[in-house]
Each structure stands twice: as structure tokens, then as C-alpha cells.
Motif scaffolding. Structure first.
Motif, PDB file in Angstrom:
ATOM      1  N   ASP A  10       0.834  -1.191   0.000  1.00 25.39           N
ATOM      2  CA  ASP A  10       0.000   0.000   0.000  1.00 25.39           C
ATOM      3  C   ASP A  10       0.873   1.248   0.000  1.00 25.39           C
ATOM      4  N   SER A  11       0.665   2.095  -0.976  1.00 28.62           N
ATOM      5  CA  SER A  11       1.472   3.319  -1.096  1.00 28.62           C
ATOM      6  C   SER A  11       1.194   4.296   0.042  1.00 28.62           C
ATOM      7  N   LYS A  15       5.081   2.926   6.648  1.00 31.23           N
ATOM      8  CA  LYS A  15       6.432   2.367   6.607  1.00 31.23           C
ATOM      9  C   LYS A  15       6.565   1.518   5.357  1.00 31.23           C
ATOM     10  N   ALA A  16       7.666   1.674   4.668  1.00 32.55           N
ATOM     11  CA  ALA A  16       7.973   0.800   3.534  1.00 32.55           C
ATOM     12  C   ALA A  16       8.634  -0.460   4.088  1.00 32.55           C
ATOM     13  N   PRO A  17       8.379  -1.619   3.482  1.00 30.03           N
ATOM     14  CA  PRO A  17       8.975  -2.854   4.001  1.00 30.03           C
ATOM     15  C   PRO A  17      10.484  -2.891   3.794  1.00 30.03           C
ATOM     16  N   ASP A  39       8.916  -6.310  11.105  1.00 32.89           N
ATOM     17  CA  ASP A  39       7.645  -5.590  11.102  1.00 32.89           C
ATOM     18  C   ASP A  39       6.639  -6.364  10.265  1.00 32.89           C
ATOM     19  N   VAL A  40       5.349  -6.225  10.608  1.00 32.14           N
ATOM     20  CA  VAL A  40       4.287  -6.993   9.963  1.00 32.14           C
ATOM     21  C   VAL A  40       3.463  -6.121   9.026  1.00 32.14           C
ATOM     22  N   PHE A  41       3.135  -6.696   7.869  1.00 27.56           N
ATOM     23  CA  PHE A  41       2.266  -6.088   6.879  1.00 27.56           C
ATOM     24  C   PHE A  41       1.153  -7.090   6.600  1.00 27.56           C
ATOM     25  N   GLY A  42      -0.086  -6.603   6.367  1.00 30.54           N
ATOM     26  CA  GLY A  42      -1.190  -7.518   6.125  1.00 30.54           C
ATOM     27  C   GLY A  42      -2.124  -7.020   5.047  1.00 30.54           C
ATOM     28  N   MET A  43      -2.874  -7.965   4.479  1.00 31.28           N
ATOM     29  CA  MET A  43      -3.878  -7.630   3.473  1.00 31.28           C
ATOM     30  C   MET A  43      -4.988  -8.671   3.502  1.00 31.28           C
ATOM     31  N   SER A  60      -6.404  -4.431  -0.205  1.00 31.51           N
ATOM     32  CA  SER A  60      -6.011  -5.191  -1.391  1.00 31.51           C
ATOM     33  C   SER A  60      -4.510  -5.133  -1.648  1.00 31.51           C
ATOM     34  N   ALA A  61      -3.781  -4.446  -0.772  1.00 26.95           N
ATOM     35  CA  ALA A  61      -2.323  -4.387  -0.854  1.00 26.95           C
ATOM     36  C   ALA A  61      -1.772  -4.498   0.568  1.00 26.95           C
ATOM     37  N   LEU A  62      -0.550  -4.984   0.690  1.00 28.45           N
ATOM     38  CA  LEU A  62       0.059  -5.133   2.011  1.00 28.45           C
ATOM     39  C   LEU A  62       0.163  -3.781   2.712  1.00 28.45           C
ATOM     40  N   THR A  63      -0.330  -3.723   3.946  1.00 30.76           N
ATOM     41  CA  THR A  63      -0.362  -2.490   4.733  1.00 30.76           C
ATOM     42  C   THR A  63       0.366  -2.730   6.046  1.00 30.76           C
TER      43      THR A  63
END
Length: 188
Positions: A10-11, A15-17, A39-43, A60-63
Motif C-alpha cells: 500500500d502506497s 512504513k515501507a517494508p 515488522d508486519v504487513f497484512g492484506m 487489497s495491498a500489504l499495509t
């Protein structure tokens, strides 16, 4: 033939991964990724706040999920035979071996002493030294078992068919010791 697609980040994430990804964790309707900074990202589906991003909006995108903290694993409940994955909470096992969760809490499956759903991760009681987590979900709620490195097994959540092992059918929103001295545990 199968085709691979690129999963987007997600733009609008705060935080960028830190690539490469360390691990990917999937559920029936969710995908979580842990980056190189832990760090965790989810979608995915988020109608009950399972992603822990502070809302119930589908992603719909990793956040980035700031409240998850630094994690070694994300656990999505196994959905039982009468289950619906839209009611599954998400569990975040932190590097310090504490457990946090977000999502539906109708049967105390978040282990925070309430029956109130949460859209950001909350600590699952005061449990520490957690080495394994087994979570389950169904149409009427969810339940969870954790195991510490010393072999203590704690349980909480839905107990309608006495699955928590306390001899009752009473649901619990707090963890309690069910077994001690367990050498090995597996899940079906």
C-alpha cells in the motif's frame, strides 16, 4: 497454467517494508508478511478488524501494522468444520515471546478480559515465554491454546463443547493453565 502475480505494498503505508521478506503467513482470507526488520504487513478481508490496522476496511495491498510490534510469526486460526473465516482473529507472536491479537472477540478469543472486538492489536493477557500458538475459529467464535517453553499450556475463548479442557462449557476471555509439563504438542 498457474501464473504468479506481484503483491503490492500500500502506497499509503506509514512504513515501507525492509526487503527481502522474512516470512509469509496465510489464512483463508488473509495474507501477512514479516519484513527484514521484523515488522508486519497484512492484506485481505478486514470486516472484524483482523488486520490490526485500526479500521475494518478491506485491504487489497500489504499495509503496515504498527501495533503488531516486532514479530516472529503471525498465526491465523484454523477454521473448524462449522466455521466461517470472516470471524477469525489474527495473533501476532512478538520477538519477546508475548502474544498480541486483533479482530473479533465475541467469545473472548483476544484474551484481553473483554468481549469487545479490536481493530488494533491488544496484548493477550499477561502471558510470557510463549513458544507455540494454536488458534481455532468457527461461526460462533474462536479459542486459542498457547504453550510456553516450560511446557505450560494455557487456553481461552469459546468453550461450548468443553474444548478448553476445564470440565465446563463456560467461555473465558482470560487465559488459564490447563496442562503443565507438556513435552511436545501438535495440532491436527
Amino acid at each position: 497454467p498457474a501464473q504468479f502475480v506481484q503483491v503490492l505494498v500500500d502506497s499509503m503505508s506509514t512504513k515501507a517494508p525492509a526487503l527481502p521478506w522474512k516470512s509469509i503467513h496465510t489464512g483463508v482470507l488473509h495474507l501477512f508478511a514479516i519484513d527484514n526488520d521484523d515488522d508486519v504487513f497484512g492484506m485481505g478481508i478486514n470486516g472484524q478488524g483482523q488486520l490490526g490496522i485500526g479500521s475494518t476496511t478491506l485491504q487489497s495491498a500489504l499495509t503496515y501494522i504498527p501495533g503488531a510490534g516486532k514479530c516472529s510469526k503471525v498465526i491465523m486460526p484454523k477454521v473448524n468444520y462449522r466455521g466461517d473465516a470472516t470471524f477469525s482473529a489474527a495473533y501476532f507472536l512478538r520477538l519477546d515471546n508475548t502474544l498480541y491479537a486483533s479482530g473479533p472477540n465475541t467469545t473472548g478469543q483476544l484474551c484481553d478480559g473483554t468481549l469487545v472486538s479490536k481493530t488494533t492489536p491488544v496484548r493477550c493477557g499477561t502471558l510470557t515465554d510463549i513458544s507455540k500458538v494454536f488458534a481455532f475459529s468457527g461461526n460462533t467464535g474462536g479459542y486459542c491454546y498457547t504453550v510456553t517453553s516450560t511446557g505450560a499450556v494455557y487456553a481461552w475463548g469459546l468453550n461450548d463443547i468443553q474444548q478448553l479442557g476445564d470440565g465446563t462449557a463456560v467461555t473465558s476471555s482470560t487465559a488459564y493453565l490447563t496442562l503443565n509439563g507438556v513435552k511436545s504438542i501438535t495440532s491436527c
